[in-house]
Write a protein that holds these residues in place. Structure first.
Motif, mmCIF file in Angstrom:
data_model
loop_
_atom_site.group_PDB
_atom_site.id
_atom_site.type_symbol
_atom_site.label_atom_id
_atom_site.label_comp_id
_atom_site.label_asym_id
_atom_site.label_seq_id
_atom_site.Cartn_x
_atom_site.Cartn_y
_atom_site.Cartn_z
ATOM 1 N N MET A 70 -4.624 2.471 2.906
ATOM 2 C CA MET A 70 -4.561 3.835 3.443
ATOM 3 C C MET A 70 -5.363 4.763 2.546
ATOM 4 O O MET A 70 -5.350 4.614 1.335
ATOM 5 N N LYS A 93 17.973 -1.511 -5.073
ATOM 6 C CA LYS A 93 17.061 -2.393 -5.784
ATOM 7 C C LYS A 93 16.235 -1.521 -6.716
ATOM 8 O O LYS A 93 16.206 -0.295 -6.538
ATOM 9 N N GLN A 128 2.561 9.751 -8.826
ATOM 10 C CA GLN A 128 3.350 8.675 -8.229
ATOM 11 C C GLN A 128 4.172 9.124 -7.020
ATOM 12 O O GLN A 128 4.683 8.282 -6.272
ATOM 13 N N ASP A 184 0.822 -1.218 0.000
ATOM 14 C CA ASP A 184 0.000 0.000 0.000
ATOM 15 C C ASP A 184 0.861 1.275 0.000
ATOM 16 O O ASP A 184 0.406 2.334 0.403
ATOM 17 N N THR A 185 2.113 1.156 -0.406
ATOM 18 C CA THR A 185 2.999 2.333 -0.452
ATOM 19 C C THR A 185 3.772 2.402 -1.776
ATOM 20 O O THR A 185 4.899 2.898 -1.825
ATOM 21 N N THR A 186 3.184 1.882 -2.862
ATOM 22 C CA THR A 186 3.773 2.010 -4.197
ATOM 23 C C THR A 186 5.095 1.266 -4.339
ATOM 24 O O THR A 186 5.911 1.611 -5.178
ATOM 25 N N SER A 187 5.308 0.246 -3.510
ATOM 26 C CA SER A 187 6.592 -0.437 -3.563
ATOM 27 C C SER A 187 6.537 -1.843 -4.143
ATOM 28 O O SER A 187 7.478 -2.281 -4.793
ATOM 29 N N LYS A 190 -1.501 9.605 0.956
ATOM 30 C CA LYS A 190 -1.936 8.431 1.710
ATOM 31 C C LYS A 190 -1.297 8.408 3.103
ATOM 32 O O LYS A 190 -1.914 7.996 4.072
ATOM 33 N N VAL A 198 5.602 2.334 -12.193
ATOM 34 C CA VAL A 198 5.602 3.771 -11.884
ATOM 35 C C VAL A 198 5.893 4.581 -13.153
ATOM 36 O O VAL A 198 5.289 5.631 -13.391
ATOM 37 N N PRO A 206 1.214 8.825 -2.875
ATOM 38 C CA PRO A 206 1.795 8.203 -1.680
ATOM 39 C C PRO A 206 1.929 9.184 -0.508
ATOM 40 O O PRO A 206 1.684 8.831 0.652
ATOM 41 N N ASP A 237 10.324 2.265 -11.182
ATOM 42 C CA ASP A 237 10.192 0.917 -11.719
ATOM 43 C C ASP A 237 9.216 0.970 -12.901
ATOM 44 O O ASP A 237 8.583 2.001 -13.135
#
Lengths: 162, 286
Positions: free
Chosen positions: B1, B186, B35, A40-43, B42, B103, B39, B100
């Motif tokens: 969230m 990463k 993007q 839930d955090t775009t990861s 949220k 995104v 976040p 990534d």
């Protein structure tokens, strides 16, 4: 605000708060729980859906942004003829362990092979690089996407001959 | 969230978007790729009272050459840049390393630039290439040099009633090249260290213009003018690039953090500067 989203080929109209996230709308509003919520955090990418064919993180898009657009979730992969090649290949190649990342991996795989009918190892790894598999089952995920590409190419070829 | 409540409008023109922003001021935010903004909303780090969605405005998705520069419209996604045949140099080199793939399908270059995250890659690339930001307000548009646009940590120099409508990235007429080097733990992580280099060569093969800038090693994206000064007027060579790398490394101001020690990051800056310059020079000569 009233929005209409074409989800898996059917128009879905609902009155939503602007702050409602697309993933919540898909799961709670449309009742399609194949789209998961992970970080839930775009990861992590497990909430991936295709918006007009492009894979995006549905936890990082508002439902109102999808008004008038087409969304494909894992439930939309299956066709009248049966499983999508990517679904069959994930089953055949053991492309999943716990299954939590699987809907997202399959959607990313389906989008990749729609663009690139014969992806290399590196191309598959690059395409799924925004999606985490906590089981670390990446080897078989890559194999499954490539097997799906081969199966899709073979079936497209036979369609062309008939 | 769930983000805090906000009013939402989907603007159908730049004028409508700017009018809505002018009315709402600081508490109103533009929504393009979302993007970074979503976040933050949220997590309630950002609680705008109104969002002006610019995604439905026609004509903002152009990526093309115009009058000696590359024009990148406000709705050009990172993925569009990575896939475009129009881009070259440091811009083309950096595009595949933004966030990534998922995104990149939503996030925009203009949005990332306006966000001014010091760990963002694009502002480093724009500092090295000498780009300009095109800002439109109620009374017209103006161009702002990227060095003046990036003010501070998450702070740009836009007025409350202005919107970034495009970026203008110079495309030199002579021989030029550029590259971006990024170290990330990463995929999708912020840069541990990033370095962008841009070189232009004169007819005699010496460096006529140079741009070097760094990501994640200072409180803001930092242009390494010290390294640029080493380069201009000299012939490209490994020794020269090593000297420029040392100058960039001294200009960097990294911190010890989870990604590594400051001392090690300085070494990475030196190595990346050399590599980016070597790649830029090779491109310029070919």
């Amino acid at each position: 605000m009233e929005i209409t989203i074409n989800i898996n080929g059917s128009d879905h109209t609902a009155d939503v708060e602007p702050r409602r996230l697309l993933v919540d709308h898909i799961r709670t509003g449309a009742g399609l729980t194949g789209t998961h919520i992970g970080c839930d955090t775009t990861s992590c990418g497990v909430c991936t859906v295709l918006v007009d064919g492009a894979p995006v993180k549905s936890c990082t898009m508002l439902a109102v942004q999808a008004d008038g657009r087409s969304v494909t979730t894992v439930e939309g992969l299956k066709t009248a003829d049966g499983l999508h090649p990517v679904q069959q290949a994930f089953s055949d190649e053991h492309g999943l362990q716990c299954g939590f990342c699987t809907p997202a991996m399959m959607l990313v795989g389906a989008a990749l092979i729609a663009d690139n009918p014969d992806p290399s190892d590196d191309e598959v790894r690059w395409a799924i690089s925004g999606n985490l598999c906590r089981c670390t089952g990446y080897m078989n995920i890559v194999k499954a996407v490539q097997a799906a590409a081969a199966a899709a190419a073979a079936s497209n070829g036979s369609d062309g001959d008939s | 969230m769930l983000p805090a409540q906000f009013d939402y409008i989907a603007a159908s023109s730049v004028e409508e978007a700017i009018a809505a922003k002018a009315e709402g001021g600081d508490e109103t935010r533009f929504l393009a790729g979302g993007q970074s903004l979503l976040p933050m909303m949220k997590l309630r780090f950002a609680t705008p009272s109104k969002l002006v969605d610019v995604n439905r405005i026609a004509g903002l998705d152009a990526i093309e050459h115009r009058n000696g520069h590359l024009h990148v419209g406000a709705l050009v996604r990172h993925a569009d840049i990575a896939a475009s045949g129009e881009v070259s140099g440091a811009v083309a080199s950096a595009a595949p390393w933004i966030a990534d793939p998922l995104v990149r399908n939503l996030g925009t270059m203009c949005g990332s630039v306006a966000h001014c995250d010091p760990e963002g890659d694009w502002n480093t690339v724009l500092l090295a290439t000498g780009a300009e930001v095109v800002a439109q307000g109620p009374s017209g548009s103006r161009t702002i040099a990227i060095g003046d646009f990036v003010q501070d940590f998450f702070t740009n120099s836009l007025n409350d009633d202005e919107m970034v409508v495009a970026l203008h990235i110079p495309v030199p007429s002579g021989r030029s090249g550029g590259a971006y080097q990024k170290l990330e733990r990463k995929v999708g992580d912020y840069a541990t260290v990033g370095v962008a280099a841009h070189l232009e060569l004169a007819a005699d093969g010496t460096i006529s213009a140079a741009g070097v800038a760094m990501t994640s090693v200072a409180p803001i994206n930092r242009k390494a003018t010290e390294a640029e000064a080493v380069l201009v007027g000299n012939a490209p060579s490994a020794e020269l690039f090593a000297e420029a790398g040392a100058a960039a490394s001294s200009a960097a101001d990294p911190r010890d953090d989870v990604r590594g020690s400051a001392r090690w990051k300085r070494q990475v800056v030196a190595a990346f500067t050399q590599r980016a310059l070597a790649a830029a020079a090779e491109q310029a000569r070919s």
